[in-house]
Design an enzyme around this catalytic site. Structure first.
Site, PDB file in Angstrom:
ATOM      1  N   GLN A 178       0.845  -0.953  -0.449  1.00 32.87           N
ATOM      2  CA  GLN A 178       0.188   0.220   0.112  1.00 32.87           C
ATOM      3  C   GLN A 178       0.881   1.381  -0.240  1.00 32.87           C
ATOM      4  O   GLN A 178       0.206   2.395  -0.409  1.00 32.87           O
ATOM      5  CB  GLN A 178      -1.371   0.093   1.539  1.00 32.87           C
ATOM      6  CG  GLN A 178      -1.827  -0.692   1.479  1.00 32.87           C
ATOM      7  CD  GLN A 178      -3.117  -0.883   2.586  1.00 32.87           C
ATOM      8  OE1 GLN A 178      -2.680  -1.974   3.431  1.00 32.87           O
ATOM      9  NE2 GLN A 178      -4.190  -0.425   2.504  1.00 32.87           N
ATOM     10  N   HIS A 233       0.271  -9.774   3.997  1.00 34.68           N
ATOM     11  CA  HIS A 233      -0.007  -8.865   4.391  1.00 34.68           C
ATOM     12  C   HIS A 233      -1.095  -8.444   3.211  1.00 34.68           C
ATOM     13  O   HIS A 233      -1.220  -8.019   2.257  1.00 34.68           O
ATOM     14  CB  HIS A 233      -0.035  -6.961   4.734  1.00 34.68           C
ATOM     15  CG  HIS A 233      -0.794  -5.906   5.449  1.00 34.68           C
ATOM     16  ND1 HIS A 233      -0.897  -5.673   5.951  1.00 34.68           N
ATOM     17  CD2 HIS A 233      -1.875  -5.559   4.328  1.00 34.68           C
ATOM     18  CE1 HIS A 233      -2.020  -4.650   6.826  1.00 34.68           C
ATOM     19  NE2 HIS A 233      -2.580  -4.767   5.891  1.00 34.68           N
ATOM     20  N   ASN A 276      -2.057 -10.892   8.861  1.00 34.33           N
ATOM     21  CA  ASN A 276      -2.798  -9.786   8.891  1.00 34.33           C
ATOM     22  C   ASN A 276      -4.250 -10.313   8.457  1.00 34.33           C
ATOM     23  O   ASN A 276      -4.142 -10.878   6.856  1.00 34.33           O
ATOM     24  CB  ASN A 276      -2.926  -8.621   7.666  1.00 34.33           C
ATOM     25  CG  ASN A 276      -3.397  -7.999   7.821  1.00 34.33           C
ATOM     26  OD1 ASN A 276      -3.335  -6.733   8.763  1.00 34.33           O
ATOM     27  ND2 ASN A 276      -4.084  -7.478   6.957  1.00 34.33           N
ATOM     28  N   GLU A 277      -4.906 -10.022   9.035  1.00 38.53           N
ATOM     29  CA  GLU A 277      -6.495 -10.620   8.534  1.00 38.53           C
ATOM     30  C   GLU A 277      -6.488 -11.611   8.052  1.00 38.53           C
ATOM     31  O   GLU A 277      -7.824 -11.591   6.978  1.00 38.53           O
ATOM     32  CB  GLU A 277      -7.152  -9.251   8.153  1.00 38.53           C
ATOM     33  CG  GLU A 277      -7.227  -7.308   8.867  1.00 38.53           C
ATOM     34  CD  GLU A 277      -7.828  -6.698   8.452  1.00 38.53           C
ATOM     35  OE1 GLU A 277      -8.131  -6.685   7.198  1.00 38.53           O
ATOM     36  OE2 GLU A 277      -8.207  -5.649   8.860  1.00 38.53           O
TER      37      GLU A 277
HETATM   38  C1  GCO Z   1      -7.245  -3.137   6.118  1.00 37.50           C
HETATM   39  C2  GCO Z   1      -5.716  -4.248   5.912  1.00 37.50           C
HETATM   40  C3  GCO Z   1      -5.302  -2.970   5.903  1.00 37.50           C
HETATM   41  C4  GCO Z   1      -6.725  -1.924   4.721  1.00 37.50           C
HETATM   42  C5  GCO Z   1      -7.344  -0.702   6.495  1.00 37.50           C
HETATM   43  C6  GCO Z   1      -8.202   0.234   5.700  1.00 37.50           C
HETATM   44  O1  GCO Z   1      -8.086  -3.699   7.575  1.00 37.50           O
HETATM   45  O2  GCO Z   1      -7.930  -4.247   5.431  1.00 37.50           O
HETATM   46  O3  GCO Z   1      -4.983  -3.940   7.101  1.00 37.50           O
HETATM   47  O4  GCO Z   1      -5.028  -2.684   4.606  1.00 37.50           O
HETATM   48  O5  GCO Z   1      -6.135  -0.778   4.094  1.00 37.50           O
HETATM   49  O6  GCO Z   1      -8.078  -2.098   6.581  1.00 37.50           O
HETATM   50  O7  GCO Z   1      -9.369  -0.507   4.821  1.00 37.50           O
END
Ligand code: GCO
Length: 413
Positions: A24, A115, A159-160
């Site tokens: 990003q 990520h 991440n997520e």
């Molecule tokens: C997510 C990611 C980020 C996003 C942020 C805003 O949570 O999707 O970690 O990459 O950019 O959350 O949407």
């Protein structure tokens, strides 16, 4: 915790800062599946993004000037291992320099290993669906941890994961745009395996090198799931979504004793209102009537600071420290950003007062950046980015947040 005159004092040693992710902000991430996908989408492409790959020192100077004592960034797998099994010394050296640049400025690095983006070779050869995925991810992480381990204590493996698996394999909005419960399940299972293997490896490497105990987690996205009405269907659907989307991944890792803390990403609320008892409706319908209205961010997500408090209380049962690994707002005007931060910090402070061991708060994001399929439109940054000149401009909200970072105190107004 001090509550005198509405002022809130956060614990000593609290981590204050902001988060970013490689794809990003870095720019030129040409070896990744997202890069390839962007070229064919007809949407905005990440291109040079914020040129953070070359300008990271400038950005860390800004973070330091804003009194951040922690910063979350991600290492890009596609750069580190551009071909299977061939590691780039340049990329590894680069990330070592990045981490040292933070340390030199007195900023604690929080390093994410995955990520959302994958190397192209990996994506083309089965990606996360393949049973070799956990081993491949482990090999890459091992290379990174051996180089950065001396300087990094906080690691986020993935991440997520629930957002990644649902967007890429169920809703079909991110590459590889699949829509299959079965494929989603396979990927989830592989991600659990991958995390557990990397968790153990990091601990082992730290033991082997005589380094201090690492703190390893994932960043779990959680949404506040609020029943729209008081009926059974709304309440059941909220409970079910919380179990599946917020807790299932964390539960799987807790069962395997593979979390040192919980990294929590929190943004928004869903007002849950299923129109029928079908599984699709139970899992996705939201209120369309604007009942219980709240302010929204610039892409229409509900702003709901109480949700952070409610979720933090729910995390108490895990008996683990919690780090807010992301929380932020995209806004056309900056004034609402400080209100957003302030109100969410109030929730954090209340939760700490109620016994939840929150150890840090990382705002998303330090810089405006490439917001995935939404492109550069949404502005999340404490620092405004001019994508033409790459000039950075600190926003007023960043200065207000900086005061909290400096003093550890959230004042009453
Ligand atoms: C997510 C990611 C980020 C996003 C942020 C805003 O949570 O999707 O970690 O990459 O950019 O959350 O949407």
């Amino acid at each position: 915790m001090c509550y005198t005159s509405g002022m809130k004092k956060f614990p000593d040693g609290f981590l204050w800062g902001a988060a970013t992710a490689a794809h990003q902000v870095e720019g030129g991430n040409i070896g990744s599946d997202w890069w390839e996908w962007e070229q064919t989408r007809g949407r905005e492409r990440s291109g040079d993004a914020c040129r953070h790959y070359e300008l990271y020192e400038r950005d860390f100077d800004l973070a330091r000037s804003l009194h951040h004592n922690a910063h979350r960034l991600s290492v890009e797998w596609a750069r580190v291992e551009p071909q299977e099994g061939r590691f780039s010394d340049d990329a590894l050296k680069h990330y070592a320099e990045v981490v040292l640049a933070l340390k030199d400025r007195g900023i604690e690095p929080v390093v994410t290993l995955h990520h959302f983006t994958n190397p192209l070779w990996f994506a083309r050869d089965g990606g996360w669906e393949d049973r070799r995925a956990p081993g491949r991810f482990l090999r890459y992480c091992d290379a990174v941890v051996r180089i950065l381990g001396k300087h990094v204590r906080y690691w986020i493996t993935i991440n997520e994961p629930t957002i990644y698996v649902s967007h890429s394999f169920l809703f079909g909005v991110w590459p590889p745009q699949a829509r299959s419960l079965w494929r989603m399940w396979r990927v989830s299972r592989n991600m659990v395996r991958a995390h557990v293997a990397v968790f153990r490896m990091i601990h082992q490497v730290c033991r082997d090198f005589g380094l201090r105990e690492p703190a390893v987690s994932i960043a779990q996205h959680m949404t506040a799931l609020v029943p729209c009405g008081s009926g059974l269907r709304c309440r059941f659907a909220s409970w079910l979504r919380h179990k599946i989307f917020n807790e299932s991944f964390v539960d799987a890792l807790v069962r395997r004793r593979a979390l040192d803390f919980i990294g929590l990403n929190y943004y928004s609320r869903q007002l849950v209102e299923p129109s029928n008892w079908g599984i699709r409706s139970l899992l996705s319908d939201v209120c369309r009537e604007n009942h219980r209205p709240v302010p929204k961010n610039s892409v229409g997500w509900d702003i709901y600071p109480e949700g952070l408090y409610e979720l933090l209380l729910k995390l108490k049962k895990y008996d683990l420290p919690v780090m807010i690994a992301e929380n932020g707002i995209c806004a056309e005007e900056d004034a609402s950003r400080w209100i957003f931060i302030r109100d969410h910090l109030r929730s954090v402070s209340r939760a700490i007062g109620a016994g939840v061991p929150v150890t840090g708060y990382l705002y998303w994001s330090l810089l405006d950046n490439f917001e995935w399929e939404k492109g550069f439109g949404p502005r999340f940054g404490l620092v405004e980015m001019n994508y033409r000149t790459f000039e950075r401009k600190v926003r007023p909200s960043a200065l207000k947040y900086a005061e909290v970072c400096r003093t550890g105190v959230l004042s009453a107004e």
